[in-house]
Motif scaffolding. Structure first.
Motif, PDB file in Angstrom:
ATOM      1  N   VAL A 380       0.835  -1.215   0.000  1.00 11.36           N
ATOM      2  CA  VAL A 380       0.000   0.000   0.000  1.00 11.36           C
ATOM      3  C   VAL A 380       0.866   1.259   0.000  1.00 11.36           C
ATOM      4  CG1 VAL A 380      -1.619   1.336   1.392  1.00 11.36           C
ATOM      5  CG2 VAL A 380      -1.997  -1.094   1.057  1.00 11.36           C
ATOM      6  N   THR A 381       1.930   1.265   0.806  1.00 11.69           N
ATOM      7  CA  THR A 381       2.789   2.450   0.862  1.00 11.69           C
ATOM      8  C   THR A 381       3.636   2.605  -0.391  1.00 11.69           C
ATOM      9  OG1 THR A 381       4.413   1.144   2.104  1.00 11.69           O
ATOM     10  CG2 THR A 381       2.923   2.542   3.375  1.00 11.69           C
ATOM     11  N   SER A 382       3.655   1.602  -1.263  1.00 14.50           N
ATOM     12  CA  SER A 382       4.361   1.734  -2.539  1.00 14.50           C
ATOM     13  C   SER A 382       3.550   2.516  -3.557  1.00 14.50           C
ATOM     14  CB  SER A 382       4.698   0.350  -3.112  1.00 14.50           C
ATOM     15  OG  SER A 382       5.568  -0.356  -2.263  1.00 14.50           O
ATOM     16  N   LEU A 383       2.246   2.650  -3.328  1.00 23.77           N
ATOM     17  CA  LEU A 383       1.403   3.416  -4.246  1.00 23.77           C
ATOM     18  C   LEU A 383       1.782   4.885  -4.181  1.00 23.77           C
ATOM     19  CD1 LEU A 383      -2.059   1.774  -3.452  1.00 23.77           C
ATOM     20  CD2 LEU A 383      -0.537   1.275  -5.364  1.00 23.77           C
ATOM     21  N   PRO A 384       1.902   5.553  -5.334  1.00 23.15           N
ATOM     22  CA  PRO A 384       2.321   6.966  -5.332  1.00 23.15           C
ATOM     23  C   PRO A 384       1.433   7.853  -4.474  1.00 23.15           C
ATOM     24  CG  PRO A 384       2.391   6.074  -7.558  1.00 23.15           C
ATOM     25  CD  PRO A 384       1.743   5.026  -6.694  1.00 23.15           C
ATOM     26  N   SER A 385       0.120   7.627  -4.481  1.00 22.65           N
ATOM     27  CA  SER A 385      -0.787   8.477  -3.717  1.00 22.65           C
ATOM     28  C   SER A 385      -0.530   8.374  -2.220  1.00 22.65           C
ATOM     29  CB  SER A 385      -2.240   8.109  -4.022  1.00 22.65           C
ATOM     30  OG  SER A 385      -2.470   6.731  -3.736  1.00 22.65           O
ATOM     31  N   ILE A 386      -0.124   7.183  -1.753  1.00 24.66           N
ATOM     32  CA  ILE A 386       0.186   6.996  -0.334  1.00 24.66           C
ATOM     33  C   ILE A 386       1.612   7.445  -0.035  1.00 24.66           C
ATOM     34  CG2 ILE A 386       0.304   5.341   1.552  1.00 24.66           C
ATOM     35  CD1 ILE A 386      -2.504   5.798   0.479  1.00 24.66           C
ATOM     36  N   ALA A 387       2.541   7.074  -0.905  1.00 26.22           N
ATOM     37  CA  ALA A 387       3.943   7.426  -0.676  1.00 26.22           C
ATOM     38  C   ALA A 387       4.150   8.937  -0.640  1.00 26.22           C
ATOM     39  CB  ALA A 387       4.822   6.804  -1.763  1.00 26.22           C
ATOM     40  N   ASN A 388       3.391   9.676  -1.449  1.00 27.76           N
ATOM     41  CA  ASN A 388       3.541  11.132  -1.487  1.00 27.76           C
ATOM     42  C   ASN A 388       3.054  11.802  -0.204  1.00 27.76           C
ATOM     43  OD1 ASN A 388       4.590  10.981  -4.064  1.00 27.76           O
ATOM     44  ND2 ASN A 388       2.628  11.339  -5.072  1.00 27.76           N
ATOM     45  N   SER A 389       2.232  11.104   0.568  1.00 26.53           N
ATOM     46  CA  SER A 389       1.729  11.678   1.814  1.00 26.53           C
ATOM     47  C   SER A 389       2.671  11.401   2.990  1.00 26.53           C
ATOM     48  CB  SER A 389       0.341  11.121   2.139  1.00 26.53           C
ATOM     49  OG  SER A 389       0.398   9.717   2.374  1.00 26.53           O
ATOM     50  N   LEU A 390       3.738  10.626   2.758  1.00 29.76           N
ATOM     51  CA  LEU A 390       4.700  10.303   3.798  1.00 29.76           C
ATOM     52  C   LEU A 390       5.986  11.080   3.581  1.00 29.76           C
ATOM     53  CD1 LEU A 390       4.324   6.392   3.804  1.00 29.76           C
ATOM     54  CD2 LEU A 390       3.143   8.010   5.290  1.00 29.76           C
ATOM     55  N   ASN A 391       6.630  11.498   4.671  1.00 32.58           N
ATOM     56  CA  ASN A 391       7.950  12.082   4.511  1.00 32.58           C
ATOM     57  C   ASN A 391       8.971  10.957   4.352  1.00 32.58           C
ATOM     58  OD1 ASN A 391       8.772  11.131   7.115  1.00 32.58           O
ATOM     59  ND2 ASN A 391       7.808  12.917   8.073  1.00 32.58           N
ATOM     60  N   TRP A 392      10.221  11.341   4.081  1.00 31.08           N
ATOM     61  CA  TRP A 392      11.221  10.327   3.758  1.00 31.08           C
ATOM     62  C   TRP A 392      11.463   9.378   4.925  1.00 31.08           C
ATOM     63  CZ3 TRP A 392      13.362   7.358   0.557  1.00 31.08           C
ATOM     64  CH2 TRP A 392      14.567   6.721   0.844  1.00 31.08           C
ATOM     65  N   ARG A 393      11.488   9.914   6.156  1.00 31.89           N
ATOM     66  CA  ARG A 393      11.759   9.062   7.314  1.00 31.89           C
ATOM     67  C   ARG A 393      10.634   8.050   7.520  1.00 31.89           C
ATOM     68  NH1 ARG A 393      13.112  11.036  13.529  1.00 31.89           N
ATOM     69  NH2 ARG A 393      13.777   8.987  14.286  1.00 31.89           N
ATOM     70  N   GLU A 394       9.394   8.485   7.334  1.00 31.56           N
ATOM     71  CA  GLU A 394       8.257   7.574   7.478  1.00 31.56           C
ATOM     72  C   GLU A 394       8.286   6.488   6.409  1.00 31.56           C
ATOM     73  OE1 GLU A 394       5.124  10.874   9.314  1.00 31.56           O
ATOM     74  OE2 GLU A 394       5.199  10.462   7.157  1.00 31.56           O
ATOM     75  N   PHE A 395       8.546   6.910   5.162  1.00 30.80           N
ATOM     76  CA  PHE A 395       8.588   5.942   4.057  1.00 30.80           C
ATOM     77  C   PHE A 395       9.728   4.944   4.255  1.00 30.80           C
ATOM     78  CE2 PHE A 395       9.974   4.610  -0.192  1.00 30.80           C
ATOM     79  CZ  PHE A 395       8.783   4.127  -0.705  1.00 30.80           C
ATOM     80  N   SER A 396      10.893   5.438   4.679  1.00 30.99           N
ATOM     81  CA  SER A 396      12.033   4.562   4.912  1.00 30.99           C
ATOM     82  C   SER A 396      11.757   3.585   6.055  1.00 30.99           C
ATOM     83  CB  SER A 396      13.279   5.393   5.221  1.00 30.99           C
ATOM     84  OG  SER A 396      14.385   4.577   5.503  1.00 30.99           O
ATOM     85  N   PHE A 397      11.067   4.062   7.100  1.00 29.57           N
ATOM     86  CA  PHE A 397      10.745   3.176   8.230  1.00 29.57           C
ATOM     87  C   PHE A 397       9.845   2.037   7.783  1.00 29.57           C
ATOM     88  CE2 PHE A 397       7.717   2.032  11.608  1.00 29.57           C
ATOM     89  CZ  PHE A 397       8.605   1.538  12.554  1.00 29.57           C
TER      90      PHE A 397
END
Length: 492
Positions: A380-397
């Protein structure tokens, strides 16, 4: 003529306040900009609908305006091509390349206009012609400013708005002012313009819609190869071996049982291949003592395909879950239950219960559900719409830390399934080890390597390298006392 045209292009075509940032219609200026469209196909109708909804005055040029008028929005004026190109300064050419020559009779009326080419060639035409459609159009009308745009946007996206499709619109042209005008129009329509440079880039822009999942070819072939290997391996062990050794016909297992045994193997190996290149990259950085040397091409491409490999892993894991739910529904499973009940009656056993097996299956299923849940979160977090709502630290975590947790849970799930089977001689059919033992090799190496990287002596050195320190270079520094600050550095 050039001076007069340049003067007209210097004037902004539309107001920046015409459309809100979300693409909805805002307060329109008193003078509504007029735009022309040459063509009456599906794309032309969708384009007219979007332009009218964005506050533009649209005039459509058709060879048969009476027949086509009812297909366009009522606010759009449908007329002959000769009349449609008179007043608009921007004209969309929504027709195929072979029909461009039919517009040569309008050369005098089109002089000084901005022609926006929205066409796309077929794959055969793209290989056949060395000149892009936009460049060919520019050669036919040298007195016009040709802009390539909107060819990557589908008719559906134009009608439903950018919220339901891709927002980016690549634009290229040799005329900066004409390009700027079209850029403003793209923003006014709710899309995001992407400047691709001169018109020479039109061939690359026209090739974009011809690509069919370019980043998925290698991961898909990898997943297919793993599936074929594990399917053949399970076929030999679970179907062919009983038939050869005992004469039992178990070919009924091919559609469901063997597939369900193969899918988790593929999913598990693919998930491990997502995190293996990161381990190899970290080992290379430690060995070289710097982060400024390029990785080998194979490793670089591997790192770039991790997202696709991870999504294919989730796909196989989800199919495995569905197939597992279908196992009790099989007719063969019902026969096995009846046969077991009959054997129990004949042996006068009133109660069957194996405490160890019960606990093993409970833990096995629980770990599998947790692993699938983690994989779902990663997907789910790989989807652009979701990934764009996360900052880099959140996405990396999520992708790094929780992804590694998913790998550990999958490993525990596999070990619980295997239990002591790897040490039982009867499990080695045709001298082949159980399938799950083959899948454990790479994940266990990754988990062991991750554990080694957590050791203070290795962790501090790797953190220093990723912050710019070089073993034999001039960049040398001491890490901050607060080691937690160093851990915030992004990891490969």
């Amino acid at each position: 003529m050039a001076t007069r045209t340049s003067g007209k292009m210097d004037k902004p075509l539309i107001s920046h306040h015409l459309v809100d940032s979300d693409g909805s219609l805002a307060e329109a200026p008193s003078e509504v900009p007029k735009v022309g469209i040459l063509g009456s196909g599906d794309f032309a109708r969708s384009l007219a609908t979007r332009l009218v909804g964005s506050g533009f005055s649209v005039v459509v040029g058709s060879r048969n305006p009476k027949r086509m008028a009812g297909l366009f929005p009522s606010a759009a004026q449908v007329t002959l091509q000769e009349e449609a190109v008179g007043s608009p300064e921007v004209i969309f050419v929504a027709m195929f390349r072979e029909h461009y020559s039919t517009l040569c009779g309008l050369s005098d009326q089109l002089a000084g206009k901005i022609l926006v080419d929205v066409s796309n060639p077929t794959e055969q035409e793209h290989l056949q012609h060395h000149q892009s459609n936009a460049e060919y159009l520019a050669s036919l009308f040298p007195t016009c400013a040709v802009v390539k745009a909107f060819n990557v946007i589908s008719a559906w996206t134009l009608q439903s708005g950018p919220r339901d499709g891709n927002r980016q619109v690549p634009i290229c042209s040799d005329q900066p002012e004409a390009k700027r005008t079209v850029l403003e129009m793209v923003r006014a329509m709710g899309f995001t313009p992407v400047d691709m440079g001169s018109l020479a880039s039109a061939r690359e822009v026209e090739a974009m819609p011809l690509r069919l999942f370019p980043g998925w070819k290698v991961p898909a072939l990898l997943a297919l190869g793993l599936f074929i290997f594990f399917y053949a391996y399970n076929f030999v062990r679970d179907v062919l071996e009983p038939y050869v050794q005992e004469g039992k016909n178990k070919f009924y297992k091919l559609p469901v049982f063997v597939v369900n045994t193969t899918l988790p193997c593929v999913a598990y190996v693919l998930l491990s291949l997502v995190y293996l290149p990161g381990v190899l990259a970290a080992a290379l950085q430690l060995r070289r003592g710097t982060k400024y040397q390029r990785f080998p091409d194979w490793l670089d491409h591997w790192l770039q395909h991790r997202k696709q490999i991870g999504l294919l892993s989730f796909f196989c894991a989800a199919l495995h879950a569905l197939y597992s739910l279908c196992l009790p529904l099989r007719r063969s499973h019902r026969y096995d239950l009846v046969n077991l009940a009959i054997k129990q009656v004949l042996t006068n056993k009133s109660h069957l219960w194996n405490e160890e097996e019960v606990w093993r299956m409970e833990i096995y299923l629980s770990l599998g559900v947790l692993a699938l849940g983690m994989l779902s979160l990663l997907a789910v977090t790989s989807l652009p719409s979701i990934a764009n709502s996360l900052n880099w630290r959140e996405f990396s975590f999520v992708q790094s830390t929780l992804g590694f947790v998913a790998l550990v849970l999958s490993t525990l799930h596999t070990l619980t399934y295997g239990w002591t089977r790897a040490f039982e001689e009867s499990r080695y059919k045709f001298f082949l080890p159980p399938t799950f033992t083959l899948t454990l090799l790479v994940p266990c190496v990754i988990i062991l390597a991750k554990g080694l990287f957590l050791l203070p002596c290795i962790s501090r050195r790797l953190t220093k390298i990723r912050r710019g320190w070089e073993k034999d270079g001039s960049v040398r520094f001491t890490l901050p006392v607060d080691h937690a600050l160093a851990q915030k550095t992004s990891h490969v």
